[in-house]
Design a protein around this motif. Structure first.
Motif, PDB file in Angstrom:
ATOM      1  N   ILE A  52       2.495 -13.319 -13.457  1.00 21.86           N
ATOM      2  CA  ILE A  52       1.155 -12.729 -14.088  1.00 21.86           C
ATOM      3  C   ILE A  52       0.283 -12.855 -12.985  1.00 21.86           C
ATOM      4  O   ILE A  52       0.289 -13.628 -12.088  1.00 21.86           O
ATOM      5  CB  ILE A  52       0.601 -13.856 -15.029  1.00 21.86           C
ATOM      6  N   ILE A  53      -0.362 -11.413 -12.876  1.00 24.27           N
ATOM      7  CA  ILE A  53      -1.363 -11.320 -11.801  1.00 24.27           C
ATOM      8  C   ILE A  53      -2.748 -10.849 -12.382  1.00 24.27           C
ATOM      9  O   ILE A  53      -2.757 -10.779 -13.613  1.00 24.27           O
ATOM     10  CB  ILE A  53      -0.976 -10.170 -10.635  1.00 24.27           C
ATOM     11  N   GLN A  58      -8.411  -8.425 -15.450  1.00 21.53           N
ATOM     12  CA  GLN A  58      -7.452  -8.366 -16.485  1.00 21.53           C
ATOM     13  C   GLN A  58      -6.052  -9.145 -15.871  1.00 21.53           C
ATOM     14  O   GLN A  58      -5.526  -8.613 -15.149  1.00 21.53           O
ATOM     15  CB  GLN A  58      -7.264  -6.819 -16.943  1.00 21.53           C
ATOM     16  N   LYS A  59      -5.623  -9.706 -16.864  1.00 22.49           N
ATOM     17  CA  LYS A  59      -4.372 -10.534 -16.419  1.00 22.49           C
ATOM     18  C   LYS A  59      -3.239  -9.690 -17.085  1.00 22.49           C
ATOM     19  O   LYS A  59      -3.328  -9.177 -18.141  1.00 22.49           O
ATOM     20  CB  LYS A  59      -4.375 -12.099 -17.142  1.00 22.49           C
ATOM     21  N   ILE A  60      -2.177  -9.519 -15.998  1.00 20.23           N
ATOM     22  CA  ILE A  60      -1.215  -8.471 -16.181  1.00 20.23           C
ATOM     23  C   ILE A  60       0.170  -9.396 -16.020  1.00 20.23           C
ATOM     24  O   ILE A  60       0.406  -9.787 -14.791  1.00 20.23           O
ATOM     25  CB  ILE A  60      -1.305  -7.194 -15.206  1.00 20.23           C
ATOM     26  N   GLU A 162       2.749  -9.771  -1.390  1.00 18.12           N
ATOM     27  CA  GLU A 162       1.707  -9.741  -2.615  1.00 18.12           C
ATOM     28  C   GLU A 162       1.123  -8.147  -2.797  1.00 18.12           C
ATOM     29  O   GLU A 162       0.752  -7.608  -3.797  1.00 18.12           O
ATOM     30  CB  GLU A 162       0.607 -10.613  -2.212  1.00 18.12           C
ATOM     31  N   ASP A 163       0.794  -7.611  -1.435  1.00 17.86           N
ATOM     32  CA  ASP A 163      -0.063  -6.354  -1.621  1.00 17.86           C
ATOM     33  C   ASP A 163       0.925  -5.166  -2.056  1.00 17.86           C
ATOM     34  O   ASP A 163       0.419  -4.598  -2.991  1.00 17.86           O
ATOM     35  CB  ASP A 163      -0.284  -6.178   0.006  1.00 17.86           C
ATOM     36  N   ALA A 164       2.126  -5.387  -1.785  1.00 20.03           N
ATOM     37  CA  ALA A 164       3.075  -4.295  -2.596  1.00 20.03           C
ATOM     38  C   ALA A 164       3.275  -4.432  -3.985  1.00 20.03           C
ATOM     39  O   ALA A 164       3.027  -3.466  -4.514  1.00 20.03           O
ATOM     40  CB  ALA A 164       4.659  -4.715  -1.908  1.00 20.03           C
ATOM     41  N   PHE A 165       3.242  -5.683  -4.613  1.00 17.09           N
ATOM     42  CA  PHE A 165       3.196  -5.580  -6.141  1.00 17.09           C
ATOM     43  C   PHE A 165       1.800  -5.325  -6.492  1.00 17.09           C
ATOM     44  O   PHE A 165       1.741  -4.746  -7.769  1.00 17.09           O
ATOM     45  CB  PHE A 165       3.869  -6.868  -6.539  1.00 17.09           C
ATOM     46  N   LEU A 166       0.916  -5.855  -5.981  1.00 13.20           N
ATOM     47  CA  LEU A 166      -0.611  -5.752  -6.602  1.00 13.20           C
ATOM     48  C   LEU A 166      -1.104  -4.167  -6.467  1.00 13.20           C
ATOM     49  O   LEU A 166      -1.949  -3.702  -7.287  1.00 13.20           O
ATOM     50  CB  LEU A 166      -1.379  -6.745  -5.661  1.00 13.20           C
ATOM     51  N   GLU A 167      -0.761  -3.587  -5.299  1.00 14.18           N
ATOM     52  CA  GLU A 167      -1.276  -2.143  -5.127  1.00 14.18           C
ATOM     53  C   GLU A 167      -0.528  -1.321  -6.149  1.00 14.18           C
ATOM     54  O   GLU A 167      -1.275  -0.214  -6.507  1.00 14.18           O
ATOM     55  CB  GLU A 167      -0.764  -1.623  -3.586  1.00 14.18           C
ATOM     56  N   ALA A 168       0.533  -1.449  -6.492  1.00 14.67           N
ATOM     57  CA  ALA A 168       1.256  -0.640  -7.572  1.00 14.67           C
ATOM     58  C   ALA A 168       0.467  -1.059  -8.816  1.00 14.67           C
ATOM     59  O   ALA A 168       0.329  -0.106  -9.593  1.00 14.67           O
ATOM     60  CB  ALA A 168       2.792  -1.071  -7.605  1.00 14.67           C
ATOM     61  N   ALA A 169       0.366  -2.313  -9.081  1.00 15.30           N
ATOM     62  CA  ALA A 169      -0.468  -2.616 -10.328  1.00 15.30           C
ATOM     63  C   ALA A 169      -1.881  -2.073 -10.476  1.00 15.30           C
ATOM     64  O   ALA A 169      -2.315  -1.546 -11.626  1.00 15.30           O
ATOM     65  CB  ALA A 169      -0.422  -4.099 -10.488  1.00 15.30           C
ATOM     66  N   LYS A 170      -2.588  -2.182  -9.190  1.00 23.93           N
ATOM     67  CA  LYS A 170      -3.923  -1.323  -9.156  1.00 23.93           C
ATOM     68  C   LYS A 170      -3.852  -0.092  -9.727  1.00 23.93           C
ATOM     69  O   LYS A 170      -4.799   0.594 -10.316  1.00 23.93           O
ATOM     70  CB  LYS A 170      -4.423  -1.573  -8.054  1.00 23.93           C
ATOM     71  N   LYS A 171      -2.842   0.738  -9.121  1.00 21.14           N
ATOM     72  CA  LYS A 171      -2.626   2.282  -9.402  1.00 21.14           C
ATOM     73  C   LYS A 171      -2.559   2.525 -10.851  1.00 21.14           C
ATOM     74  O   LYS A 171      -2.884   3.384 -11.359  1.00 21.14           O
ATOM     75  CB  LYS A 171      -1.866   2.729  -8.414  1.00 21.14           C
ATOM     76  N   ILE A 172      -1.279   1.538 -11.344  1.00 22.60           N
ATOM     77  CA  ILE A 172      -1.071   1.785 -12.911  1.00 22.60           C
ATOM     78  C   ILE A 172      -2.369   1.429 -13.748  1.00 22.60           C
ATOM     79  O   ILE A 172      -2.511   2.256 -14.487  1.00 22.60           O
ATOM     80  CB  ILE A 172      -0.256   0.677 -12.996  1.00 22.60           C
ATOM     81  N   TYR A 173      -3.062   0.464 -13.302  1.00 23.07           N
ATOM     82  CA  TYR A 173      -4.189   0.063 -14.241  1.00 23.07           C
ATOM     83  C   TYR A 173      -5.237   1.132 -14.065  1.00 23.07           C
ATOM     84  O   TYR A 173      -5.890   1.602 -14.991  1.00 23.07           O
ATOM     85  CB  TYR A 173      -4.780  -1.259 -13.851  1.00 23.07           C
ATOM     86  N   GLN A 174      -5.237   1.847 -12.966  1.00 23.26           N
ATOM     87  CA  GLN A 174      -6.202   2.964 -12.851  1.00 23.26           C
ATOM     88  C   GLN A 174      -5.880   4.153 -13.232  1.00 23.26           C
ATOM     89  O   GLN A 174      -6.686   4.772 -14.422  1.00 23.26           O
ATOM     90  CB  GLN A 174      -6.241   3.419 -11.209  1.00 23.26           C
ATOM     91  N   ASN A 175      -4.484   4.345 -13.784  1.00 23.02           N
ATOM     92  CA  ASN A 175      -3.951   5.581 -14.510  1.00 23.02           C
ATOM     93  C   ASN A 175      -4.217   5.019 -15.817  1.00 23.02           C
ATOM     94  O   ASN A 175      -4.488   6.068 -16.572  1.00 23.02           O
ATOM     95  CB  ASN A 175      -2.540   5.747 -14.438  1.00 23.02           C
ATOM     96  N   ILE A 176      -4.413   3.863 -16.460  1.00 22.64           N
ATOM     97  CA  ILE A 176      -4.595   3.502 -17.818  1.00 22.64           C
ATOM     98  C   ILE A 176      -6.131   3.959 -18.223  1.00 22.64           C
ATOM     99  O   ILE A 176      -6.472   4.444 -18.932  1.00 22.64           O
ATOM    100  CB  ILE A 176      -4.423   2.038 -18.020  1.00 22.64           C
ATOM    101  N   GLN A 177      -6.893   3.461 -16.994  1.00 23.50           N
ATOM    102  CA  GLN A 177      -8.374   3.424 -17.467  1.00 23.50           C
ATOM    103  C   GLN A 177      -8.975   4.848 -17.108  1.00 23.50           C
ATOM    104  O   GLN A 177      -9.571   5.331 -18.064  1.00 23.50           O
ATOM    105  CB  GLN A 177      -9.113   2.806 -16.084  1.00 23.50           C
ATOM    106  N   ASP A 178      -8.289   6.069 -16.523  1.00 16.83           N
ATOM    107  CA  ASP A 178      -8.643   7.311 -16.424  1.00 16.83           C
ATOM    108  C   ASP A 178      -7.815   8.135 -17.348  1.00 16.83           C
ATOM    109  O   ASP A 178      -7.895   9.483 -17.616  1.00 16.83           O
ATOM    110  CB  ASP A 178      -8.450   8.066 -15.096  1.00 16.83           C
ATOM    111  N   GLY A 179      -7.080   7.563 -18.193  1.00 17.81           N
ATOM    112  CA  GLY A 179      -6.519   8.259 -19.395  1.00 17.81           C
ATOM    113  C   GLY A 179      -5.210   9.057 -18.923  1.00 17.81           C
ATOM    114  O   GLY A 179      -4.501   9.530 -19.682  1.00 17.81           O
TER     115      GLY A 179
END
Length: 215
Positions: A52-53, A58-60, A162-179
Motif C-alpha cells: 500500500i502506497i 489517497q492510499k492505493i 520506490e520511484d519506479a513504482f510510485l511514478e507509475a502510480a502517480k500517472k495512473i492516478y492522474q489518468n483517473i482524475q482527468d477522466g
C-alpha cells in the motif's frame, strides 16, 4: 502484525516484464520487503506481491505480478497483461541483449493491455556502472520515442526502486482524475474500494511472504 480494515481507496494492478535475469523479482522484493535477495532463482510462470502506497493523499494498494522472462513461459505470462493499469518493463544496463529485446516486450504490452496502461522503462543494476553496456541517453531516447516513463534503478541498493513504482502510480492516478481512465471498464486495471470495511479484513503490512525472488 495486526489486521486493519480496508484502508485504501484504489487497487492498481501492475505487471513486471522483461528478459530473464534482468532483476524483475529482485525489484519487486526490494519494493515490497525493502530487502535485496542475491542469487534469486528464476521465476517460473508468475509471482505476486502487494504493497500500500500513498498518492495525492489517497492510499492505493498495488497488486504486482512478476512474470517469467523465459520464452517458454510467454504464453502463460501473456494472460496476466490483460487488465494491467501499469507495466514495469525492465532491462539490465550491463547486458545489451536485454535492451535490444525491449521492442518485443513493448509490442506485447501494447497489444495485450489497454491503451491507457502506463508503461515505465527501468534500467536495472545501475550499481554496476563499471559494467554498463547501455547508455542512459539511448534508453531515455527510446522511452521518449515510445511515450514511456523512464528511470534507472538498482534492486541491490534500492536506488530509484520506490520511484519506479510510485511514478507509475502517480500517472495512473492522474489518468483517473482527468477522466482518461474509465474505472468501469473491465480492462482498466483499477478497482475503487470503499474506505470503510465491508465484512472483510486484510493485512495491510507487511505483505504476503514469498519464498524467494526469481529474476
Amino acid at each position: 502484525m495486526a489486521t486493519a480494515p480496508y484502508n485504501y481507496s484504489y487497487i492498481f494492478k501492475y505487471i513486471i516484464i522483461g528478459d530473464m535475469g534482468v532483476g524483475k523479482s529482485c525489484l519487486l522484493h526490494q519494493f515490497t520487503e525493502k530487502k535485496f535477495m542475491a542469487d534469486c532463482p528464476h521465476t517460473i510462470g508468475v509471482e505476486f506481491g502487494t504493497r500500500i502506497i500513498e498518492v495525492s493523499g489517497q492510499k492505493i494498494k498495488l497488486q504486482i505480478w512478476d512474470t517469467a522472462g523465459q520464452e517458454r513461459f510467454r504464453a502463460v505470462t501473456r494472460s496476466y497483461y490483460r487488465g494491467a493499469a501499469g507495466a514495469l518493463m525492465v532491462y539490465d544496463i550491463t547486458r545489451r541483449s536485454t535492451y535490444n529485446h525491449l521492442s518485443s516486450w513493448l509490442t506485447d504490452a501494447r497489444n495485450l493491455t489497454n491503451p491507457n496502461t502506463v508503461i515505465i522503462l527501468i534500467g536495472n543494476k545501475a550499481d554496476l556502472e563499471a559494467q554498463r553496456d547501455v547508455t542512459y541517453e539511448e534508453a531515455k531516447q527510446f522511452a521518449e520515442e515510445n511515450g514511456l516513463l523512464f528511470l534507472e534503478a538498482s534492486a541491490k541498493t534500492g536506488e530509484n526502486v520506490e520511484d519506479a513504482f510510485l511514478e507509475a502510480a502517480k500517472k495512473i492516478y492522474q489518468n483517473i482524475q482527468d477522466g482518461s481512465l474509465d474505472l468501469d471498464a473491465a480492462e482498466s486495471g483499477v478497482q475503487h474500494k470503499p474506505s470503510a470495511p465491508q465484512g472483510g479484513r486484510l493485512i495491510s503490512e507487511p505483505q504476503p511472504q514469498r519464498e524467494g525472488c526469481g529474476c
